[in-house]
Design a protein around this motif. Sequence first.
Motif, PDB file in Angstrom:
ATOM      1  N   ASN A 184      30.447  35.290  48.197  1.00 43.20           N
ATOM      2  CA  ASN A 184      31.328  35.347  49.357  1.00 43.20           C
ATOM      3  C   ASN A 184      32.769  35.637  48.941  1.00 43.20           C
ATOM      4  O   ASN A 184      33.090  35.691  47.748  1.00 43.20           O
ATOM      5  N   LYS A 185      33.639  35.804  49.910  1.00 39.30           N
ATOM      6  CA  LYS A 185      35.028  36.192  49.620  1.00 39.30           C
ATOM      7  C   LYS A 185      35.748  35.137  48.794  1.00 39.30           C
ATOM      8  O   LYS A 185      36.547  35.462  47.909  1.00 39.30           O
ATOM      9  N   GLU A 186      35.475  33.858  49.073  1.00 37.53           N
ATOM     10  CA  GLU A 186      36.126  32.788  48.319  1.00 37.53           C
ATOM     11  C   GLU A 186      35.674  32.808  46.864  1.00 37.53           C
ATOM     12  O   GLU A 186      36.487  32.620  45.949  1.00 37.53           O
ATOM     13  N   GLN A 187      34.406  33.031  46.621  1.00 40.87           N
ATOM     14  CA  GLN A 187      33.899  33.104  45.257  1.00 40.87           C
ATOM     15  C   GLN A 187      34.481  34.302  44.514  1.00 40.87           C
ATOM     16  O   GLN A 187      34.864  34.197  43.336  1.00 40.87           O
ATOM     17  N   MET A 188      34.581  35.424  45.175  1.00 36.35           N
ATOM     18  CA  MET A 188      35.175  36.613  44.562  1.00 36.35           C
ATOM     19  C   MET A 188      36.645  36.381  44.232  1.00 36.35           C
ATOM     20  O   MET A 188      37.130  36.813  43.185  1.00 36.35           O
ATOM     21  N   LYS A 189      37.327  35.680  45.120  1.00 33.85           N
ATOM     22  CA  LYS A 189      38.745  35.392  44.866  1.00 33.85           C
ATOM     23  C   LYS A 189      38.900  34.439  43.690  1.00 33.85           C
ATOM     24  O   LYS A 189      39.817  34.592  42.864  1.00 33.85           O
TER      25      LYS A 189
END
Length: 252
Positions: A16-21
């Motif tokens: 997800n976006k949080e993991q990618m960030k």
Amino acid sequence: MDITQERLKRTALLLNKEQMKRLQDAHVLLFGLGGVGSYAAEALARLGVGRLTVVDNDTVAPSNLNRQLPALESTVGQLKTDVVVARLRDAAPGMKITAVNAFYLPENPVELPEDCTVVLDAIDTVTAKLHLAETCYQRGIPLVSCMGMGNRLDPTQICIGDLYETKDCRLCRVMRQQLRKRGVPALRCVYSLEKAKMPTPSPEDKAETKATGRVAPGSVSFVPSVAGLYLAYEAARIIWEGTGSNDENTSD
């Protein structure tokens, strides 16, 4: 879509976006660019880790050609850091990469950056592994350490777990004994369940052993490489889950 976004498009289908960030904001410090470390570095770069510092002071040798990512006939004699950094900058141009040409030694350790998210140990020297484990524990920095992969043939027996749960590995036994004395209750590690085989040295190997006093372990391409990928996975898991690696475990 720019090339960086396109490069990470398939990865973003699973995270997800949080993991990618979290990956983009992470700083991984990797010690060792041999058969294990070079594959860990490559996997982290292609995954989208934002910053990577690699530490090694060795040059590519002909005996590295059977298993190490930077080892080619064209790179023999070059610093492993130079070869790996050039390759990773081509594969992941947006990543910040720092190379430190040094060996981690207890008497002359490499300083751990304050912003370090995870440390990865792909070092061969036992005293260095022990000192690094103790230092990371004292500073509260997650560490994942690779145990012995030499003289083994079966990559399916490689595992991830706590050092105090390992067995049938001489290096693990020494590390457990010494870290217990130093008050380090746990160490996340990559290890093999396969018992090390006895190598069959050639006459040249026997002569080298007699001259140096060091027995070179046997190796194949697919054991240290898989261990390196496991090392990278565990670092990534710690980053995207926001967890540490120093869980309490004091069992034998």
